[in-house]
Design an enzyme around this catalytic site. Structure first.
Site, PDB file in Angstrom:
ATOM      1  N   CYS A 108     -80.230  -5.736 -47.282  1.00 63.56           N
ATOM      2  CA  CYS A 108     -79.378  -4.695 -47.870  1.00 63.56           C
ATOM      3  C   CYS A 108     -78.071  -5.295 -48.375  1.00 63.56           C
ATOM      4  O   CYS A 108     -77.600  -4.950 -49.463  1.00 63.56           O
ATOM      5  CB  CYS A 108     -79.097  -3.603 -46.841  1.00 63.56           C
ATOM      6  SG  CYS A 108     -77.990  -2.301 -47.439  1.00 63.56           S
ATOM      7  N   CYS A 204     -79.686   1.543 -40.667  1.00 64.61           N
ATOM      8  CA  CYS A 204     -79.025   2.686 -41.295  1.00 64.61           C
ATOM      9  C   CYS A 204     -79.963   3.849 -41.578  1.00 64.61           C
ATOM     10  O   CYS A 204     -79.606   5.004 -41.383  1.00 64.61           O
ATOM     11  CB  CYS A 204     -78.329   2.240 -42.570  1.00 64.61           C
ATOM     12  SG  CYS A 204     -79.419   1.407 -43.757  1.00 64.61           S
TER      13      CYS A 204
END
EC number: 2.8.1.13
Length: 374
Positions: A108, A204
């Site tokens: 990410c 997340c």
């Protein structure tokens, strides 16, 4: 080439990645105080759970907006959910299908926060971006190095090892020179809404739900046997993807005759036979490795490996630096450690350091046992 960060702050437009947390909030504030032209940008990277109890995006956006209103800067929003799905989440699923344990936060950072976000910020006319990561940068001529954060308890260089030097050169890390209590104190002093907000933990897009419940939405479970190192069947697992090397909890093993009281640990995942191999004791020999092979190496800046180099490495976040010798072989990058390493896990990342400089790292392919296995 002069680093963009060396320009006059008053003439430098910086867009801060605002997560709705205290670290990015204080980063924006500090840059304002240093005289930069500051704006914020909130990224939405996940859409699958909109409107559910697990998605905190609305709350995080509201917190980011409150902070921007407080310090008087504009907040942009951008949706990178498609990029996240294509470049991060699909890879995450493929790794689990292959029986490995990936770290999506690393991907990410490389693909979203320091690529999609950086490109978007530049398209808005920014000179630099900034984030709330606990790392530092050092400019030496045309080379920008990534350094550990000053706070050893919060250093996040492990997660940023796959970001290139060119991207680091376009990024400011205002809280990297601070310790976490200082950051919270600054937020409190300036009345920022995020001053007492808890740090986010875990992956997340999973939030607070059970990992196994999340994963089964996307991958079919393949139950199989749990065996000892001698091949004795002592239970069944719900799927190898739910387990990782060194895991103790959630094995469902207990009450075995003559087994003793020592806890059981995952020692090995036999993908060919779909068998989970376990053993008793935190110091079981199968848990330790002397060397590893890594691939998909990303270097912050190119390094010379024409001959083996003595470095330090981490095979997991928060691990203390481990001395090793790194060499480039026909099979890949091989790191041989001075001391045995516990629970080296394929799919996770090994990150290499030279003192406080994060050199880069790669995905662990295989671990070599510290002692021979029968």
């Amino acid at each position: 080439m002069t680093s963009p960060a060396l320009k006059d702050p008053a003439k430098t437009r910086v867009i801060v990645g605002m997560s709705g947390g205290v670290d990015s909030s204080v980063s924006a504030l500090l840059l304002m105080e240093q005289g930069y032209q500051v704006e914020g940008l909130f990224m939405k990277n996940w859409e699958e759970d909109d409107g559910t109890e697990y998605c905190t995006a609305r709350e995080d956006l509201a917190d980011a907006q409150a902070v921007c209103d407080r310090i008087g800067i504009k907040l942009h929003t951008a949706n990178f959910a498609a990029e996240y799905w294509d470049n991060v989440f699909e890879h995450f699923l493929e790794e689990y299908k292959a029986g490995r344990t990936p770290n999506p936060d690393i991907l990410c950072n490389r693909e979203i926060k320091f690529k999609a976000f950086l490109d978007y910020a530049l398209s808005l006319g920014a000179d630099l971006i900034a984030t709330g990561h606990y790392v530092r940068r050092r400019d030496t001529g045309a080379v920008t190095e990534l350094l550990k954060g000053l706070d050893p308890n919060k250093d996040q260089s492990y997660f940023l090892h796959a970001v290139g030097g060119k991207e680091i050169a376009r990024t400011l890390f205002p809280v990297g020179e601070l310790e976490k209590p200082e950051v919270r104190a600054i937020a409190e002093k300036h009345g920022l809404a995020t001053a007492k907000k808890k740090d986010s933990t875990g992956i997340c897009f999973i939030g607070e739900r059970r990992f196994s419940d999340f994963l089964k939405q996307y991958l079919p479970a393949q139950p199989g046997e749990i065996q000892t190192t001698e091949g004795e069947v002592i239970g069944r697992h719900h799927g190898l993807m739910y387990h990782t090397i060194g895991q103790r909890q959630g094995l469902g093993i207990g009450g075995l005759k003559d087994a003793g009281d020592e806890p059981w640990y995952v020692l090995h995942k036999d993908l060919t036979r779909n068998v989970l191999v376990v053993g008793q004791g935190n110091e079981h020999p199968w848990l330790f490795s002397r060397a590893l092979l890594a691939s998909e190496i990303f270097w912050v800046n190119p390094i010379d490996l024409s001959s083996p180099r003595t470095l330090t490495a981490k095979v997991r976040y928060r691990q203390s630096d481990q001395r090793c010798t790194l060499a480039l072989t026909e099979s890949g990058y091989r790191a041989v450690f001075d001391e045995p390493q516990r629970a080296v896990t394929p799919g996770q990342s090994v990150v290499f350091y030279d003192g406080e400089v994060c050199l880069g790292g790669g995905v662990i392919e295989t671990a070599e046992p510290w002692s021979p296995r029968a």
